[in-house]
Design an enzyme around this catalytic site. Structure first.
Site, PDB file in Angstrom:
ATOM      1  N   GLU A  69       2.079 -11.854  -2.785  1.00 11.21           N
ATOM      2  CA  GLU A  69       0.629 -12.056  -2.774  1.00 11.21           C
ATOM      3  C   GLU A  69      -0.005 -11.868  -4.150  1.00 11.21           C
ATOM      4  O   GLU A  69      -1.174 -12.190  -4.339  1.00 11.21           O
ATOM      5  CB  GLU A  69      -0.023 -11.110  -1.749  1.00 11.21           C
ATOM      6  CG  GLU A  69      -0.044  -9.627  -2.114  1.00 11.21           C
ATOM      7  CD  GLU A  69       1.256  -8.861  -1.787  1.00 11.21           C
ATOM      8  OE1 GLU A  69       2.287  -9.523  -1.530  1.00 11.21           O
ATOM      9  OE2 GLU A  69       1.229  -7.622  -1.807  1.00 11.21           O
ATOM     10  N   ILE A 120       6.766  -3.118  -7.237  1.00 13.38           N
ATOM     11  CA  ILE A 120       5.943  -1.971  -7.619  1.00 13.38           C
ATOM     12  C   ILE A 120       6.367  -0.753  -6.803  1.00 13.38           C
ATOM     13  O   ILE A 120       6.154  -0.716  -5.592  1.00 13.38           O
ATOM     14  CB  ILE A 120       4.450  -2.286  -7.427  1.00 13.38           C
ATOM     15  CG1 ILE A 120       4.064  -3.430  -8.372  1.00 13.38           C
ATOM     16  CG2 ILE A 120       3.599  -1.052  -7.683  1.00 13.38           C
ATOM     17  CD1 ILE A 120       2.676  -3.952  -8.196  1.00 13.38           C
ATOM     18  N   ARG A 121       7.003   0.198  -7.462  1.00 13.26           N
ATOM     19  CA  ARG A 121       7.556   1.359  -6.737  1.00 13.26           C
ATOM     20  C   ARG A 121       8.216   0.860  -5.445  1.00 13.26           C
ATOM     21  O   ARG A 121       8.018   1.421  -4.366  1.00 13.26           O
ATOM     22  CB  ARG A 121       6.450   2.375  -6.418  1.00 13.26           C
ATOM     23  CG  ARG A 121       5.973   3.171  -7.641  1.00 13.26           C
ATOM     24  CD  ARG A 121       4.762   4.040  -7.315  1.00 13.26           C
ATOM     25  NE  ARG A 121       4.956   4.901  -6.170  1.00 13.26           N
ATOM     26  CZ  ARG A 121       5.302   6.182  -6.223  1.00 13.26           C
ATOM     27  NH1 ARG A 121       5.489   6.780  -7.377  1.00 13.26           N
ATOM     28  NH2 ARG A 121       5.458   6.892  -5.131  1.00 13.26           N
ATOM     29  N   CYS A 139       6.539  -4.810   0.761  1.00 15.79           N
ATOM     30  CA  CYS A 139       6.644  -3.473   0.165  1.00 15.79           C
ATOM     31  C   CYS A 139       6.414  -2.378   1.215  1.00 15.79           C
ATOM     32  O   CYS A 139       7.306  -2.103   2.005  1.00 15.79           O
ATOM     33  CB  CYS A 139       5.697  -3.360  -1.017  1.00 15.79           C
ATOM     34  SG  CYS A 139       6.075  -1.979  -2.111  1.00 15.79           S
ATOM     35  N   ARG A 173      12.908   4.200   0.221  1.00 16.25           N
ATOM     36  CA  ARG A 173      11.577   4.145  -0.365  1.00 16.25           C
ATOM     37  C   ARG A 173      11.667   4.407  -1.868  1.00 16.25           C
ATOM     38  O   ARG A 173      12.509   5.200  -2.310  1.00 16.25           O
ATOM     39  CB  ARG A 173      10.715   5.226   0.323  1.00 16.25           C
ATOM     40  CG  ARG A 173       9.273   5.122   0.029  1.00 16.25           C
ATOM     41  CD  ARG A 173       8.452   5.773   1.130  1.00 16.25           C
ATOM     42  NE  ARG A 173       7.094   5.955   0.666  1.00 16.25           N
ATOM     43  CZ  ARG A 173       6.499   7.123   0.570  1.00 16.25           C
ATOM     44  NH1 ARG A 173       7.105   8.230   0.950  1.00 16.25           N
ATOM     45  NH2 ARG A 173       5.274   7.193   0.109  1.00 16.25           N
ATOM     46  N   HIS A 228       5.980  -8.344  -3.974  1.00 12.85           N
ATOM     47  CA  HIS A 228       4.616  -8.698  -3.578  1.00 12.85           C
ATOM     48  C   HIS A 228       4.315 -10.160  -3.866  1.00 12.85           C
ATOM     49  O   HIS A 228       3.721 -10.478  -4.904  1.00 12.85           O
ATOM     50  CB  HIS A 228       3.610  -7.830  -4.345  1.00 12.85           C
ATOM     51  CG  HIS A 228       3.691  -6.388  -4.012  1.00 12.85           C
ATOM     52  ND1 HIS A 228       3.123  -5.850  -2.879  1.00 12.85           N
ATOM     53  CD2 HIS A 228       4.263  -5.350  -4.661  1.00 12.85           C
ATOM     54  CE1 HIS A 228       3.356  -4.558  -2.836  1.00 12.85           C
ATOM     55  NE2 HIS A 228       4.043  -4.219  -3.904  1.00 12.85           N
ATOM     56  N   GLY A 284       0.866  -1.182   0.000  1.00 11.79           N
ATOM     57  CA  GLY A 284       0.000   0.000   0.000  1.00 11.79           C
ATOM     58  C   GLY A 284       0.890   1.215   0.000  1.00 11.79           C
ATOM     59  O   GLY A 284       2.037   1.144  -0.423  1.00 11.79           O
ATOM     60  N   GLU A 285       0.384   2.336   0.485  1.00  5.09           N
ATOM     61  CA  GLU A 285       1.217   3.525   0.630  1.00  5.09           C
ATOM     62  C   GLU A 285       1.661   3.637   2.079  1.00  5.09           C
ATOM     63  O   GLU A 285       0.833   3.809   2.971  1.00  5.09           O
ATOM     64  CB  GLU A 285       0.450   4.782   0.195  1.00  5.09           C
ATOM     65  CG  GLU A 285       0.560   5.074  -1.284  1.00  5.09           C
ATOM     66  CD  GLU A 285       2.006   5.124  -1.791  1.00  5.09           C
ATOM     67  OE1 GLU A 285       2.303   4.395  -2.761  1.00  5.09           O
ATOM     68  OE2 GLU A 285       2.838   5.858  -1.215  1.00  5.09           O
ATOM     69  N   SER A 286       2.969   3.568   2.302  1.00  3.22           N
ATOM     70  CA  SER A 286       3.449   3.537   3.683  1.00  3.22           C
ATOM     71  C   SER A 286       3.127   4.819   4.441  1.00  3.22           C
ATOM     72  O   SER A 286       2.886   4.784   5.647  1.00  3.22           O
ATOM     73  CB  SER A 286       4.959   3.259   3.709  1.00  3.22           C
ATOM     74  OG  SER A 286       5.671   4.294   3.059  1.00  3.22           O
TER      75      SER A 286
END
Lengths: 199, 316
Positions: free
Chosen positions: A177, A139-140, A81, A110, A175, A49-51
């Site tokens: 998952e 992903i990023r 992530c 990051r 990821h 997600g977005e940390s």
């Protein structure tokens, strides 16, 4: 016999994908948004997600200190992530006030691989995951910039550690998952089983 | 439907030579769709400058949408609405650490090329801008950057996915502050998915014909019981309760356009909408975050808009 109850921090991110992976790996996934829910799990997943978003919500919904206490008490945690960032001691290129849970003796960078156009898939050998290489989706993604002696590096991309373990804490920059290959989740479920936490 | 283009995406930093690891593939369908999965449960906010972008990030936005005018101003001021100034987008990219999205006109693949070269993380092929092509949307498979597209119903969503969209949002009616169209679009998409799930295989072919969408995608939706990509909501969300309503109706996350920066206290409203999106099922939290937000955007009743002013009818 039912598998261990493994919470997924459900403030923001790809919770559904982790739930599917944990089920496949023999665990019972439970969404965690409150302290009372945190109290009832044998292990915890911090999803992608977005940390910065998840960190802020941890603070707003008063989960940050309870989580730190649980980690200190030995709760097994797996972060992918954003989850890896949250488990770090410090973050480079994050926001100065970005709350972290900590637990893993490492500094992460990051968005280390670049922006979304630089996101990629690659095959990786991961220590502790038997069989063919793990197909990893970045992903990023962050990487581990610096790790203490107690941190075991499980996989690298171009020298940078992207999967690590310290005791019952596990983190990946990618990821697992998202691919349908849930061997990394099985590894975590084994960590939870052998930790005996909460039993 | 083919997987996205593979490897060899020239010019991306991921293609560093001499890696000990195996070949890296950028711009794949999995990487594009996976990016949207990471935004789930979050709020994406329209911003027109770096200061607004920082407010959005501080409030816990998962991404910002950089654009020159929010939809409410596009409505009020009229004229042709185009891709934003690259300087403005670069300034916003420099101001925040979260992903930055930007809008291209429907069918304007060169605006999309410019946005990709600028390094934006997602392109919104958006009906809020003046369409550049009345017949054809962008071929989104040919890009490394992922795309989000609007839809009013399942057929439209699947046509966009067939063109390569990696994320779908309900169109709603942008710039009105009125949530009814977003509700209708979300309910329509969900109901059509529900119906597909009940059909025997032999009826999926006729369903694909009715939906004007590829049968492979129709069969995939019937099997999954959802779209194969993330489904956000957009178009008229102005309050924390609006956001929670759309989440309870099955949205994976929320776009807020004019609703935040056209309100009396943007920072506070932004935080409230983020918290309501996370705790969408908890009325106690919704009460708490809905208090003392000041003026909501004034808004326009969608029923009073003439057909020519309805953005949701743009695209096919």
């Amino acid at each position: 016999m039912s598998g261990p109850r493994i919470g997924i921090l459900a403030l923001q991110g790809d919770v559904r994908e982790h739930a599917r992976a944990l089920t496949d790996a023999g665990a019972v996934p439970v969404a965690v948004r409150r302290e009372s829910e945190l109290a009832e799990v044998d292990g915890l997943v911090l999803p992608g997600g977005e940390s910065t978003t998840i960190g802020r919500l941890l603070r707003v919904f008063e989960l940050l200190d309870p989580l730190r206490a649980k980690v200190a008490a030995g709760l097994p945690v797996f972060g992918s992530c954003a989850g890896m960032i949250l488990l770090a001691r410090d973050v480079v290129d994050g926001r100065p006030d970005q709350p972290l849970i900590g637990g893993l003796d490492m500094v992460v960078r990051r968005n280390a691989f670049g922006r979304q156009v630089d996101s990629f898939e690659a095959d990786l050998d991961v220590v502790g995951v038997p069989g063919p290489p793990v197909h990893a989706v970045f992903i990023r993604a962050p990487w581990v910039e610096k790790a203490g002696g107690a941190v075991e590096v499980l996989a690298r991309v171009a020298e940078a550690p992207v999967a690590v373990r310290q005791g019952s804490l596990l983190a990946t920059a990618f990821h697992p998952e998202l691919t349908g290959d849930f061997r990394v989740h099985r590894l975590f479920v084994d960590v939870v089983r052998s930790s005996g936490f909460g039993r | 439907m083919s997987e996205a283009q593979t490897a060899s995406t020239a010019g991306t930093a991921a293609d560093t030579a001499g890696q000990a690891d195996s070949v890296r593939q950028a711009g794949t369908a999995r990487v594009k769709r996976g990016m949207a999965e990471m935004l789930k449960g979050g709020v994406i906010m329209d911003v027109v400058n770096a200061e607004q972008a920082r407010i959005a990030e501080d409030a816990g936005a998962v991404a910002v949408m950089a654009l020159e005018r929010v939809p409410a101003d596009i409505r009020a001021q009229g004229g042709v609405a185009r891709m934003s100034d690259p300087d403005m987008i670069s300034e916003i990219i420099g101001a925040v650490s979260i992903p930055v999205m930007a809008k291209a006109r429907i069918g304007h693949f060169v605006e999309a090329q410019v946005l990709q070269a600028l390094g934006v993380d997602y392109v919104d092929e958006s009906e809020v801008l003046t369409p550049a092509d009345p017949h054809h949307h962008i071929d989104k498979w040919s890009f490394t950057v992922p795309f989000v597209c609007g839809a009013t119903n399942l057929g439209e969503a699947l046509r966009r996915i067939a063109e390569g969209a990696a994320m779908i949002r309900s169109k709603g009616e942008a710039g009105t502050g009125e949530v009814s169209n977003a509700v209708v679009h979300m309910r329509t998409i969900r109901a059509e998915i529900g119906r597909l799930s009940t059909l025997p295989t032999e009826e999926l072919y006729a369903a694909a014909k009715e939906l004007r969408a590829p049968v492979e995608l129709v069969a995939e939706v019937a099997r999954l019981g959802r779209l194969p990509v993330v489904l956000f909501t957009a178009g008229g969300i102005a309050t924390p309760a609006d956001a929670a309503l759309m989440m309870q109706l099955g949205a994976d996350g929320v776009f807020v356009g004019s609703g935040i920066f056209k309100s009396g206290d943007p920072a506070r409203r932004a935080r409230a909408i983020v918290e309501a999106t996370t705790m969408f099922n908890d009325p106690d939290v919704l009460v708490k975050v809905s208090r003392g937000l000041g003026e909501a955007m004034v808004g326009i009743n969608v029923s009073e808009l003439p057909p020519s002013a309805r953005y949701a009818d743009r695209g096919w």
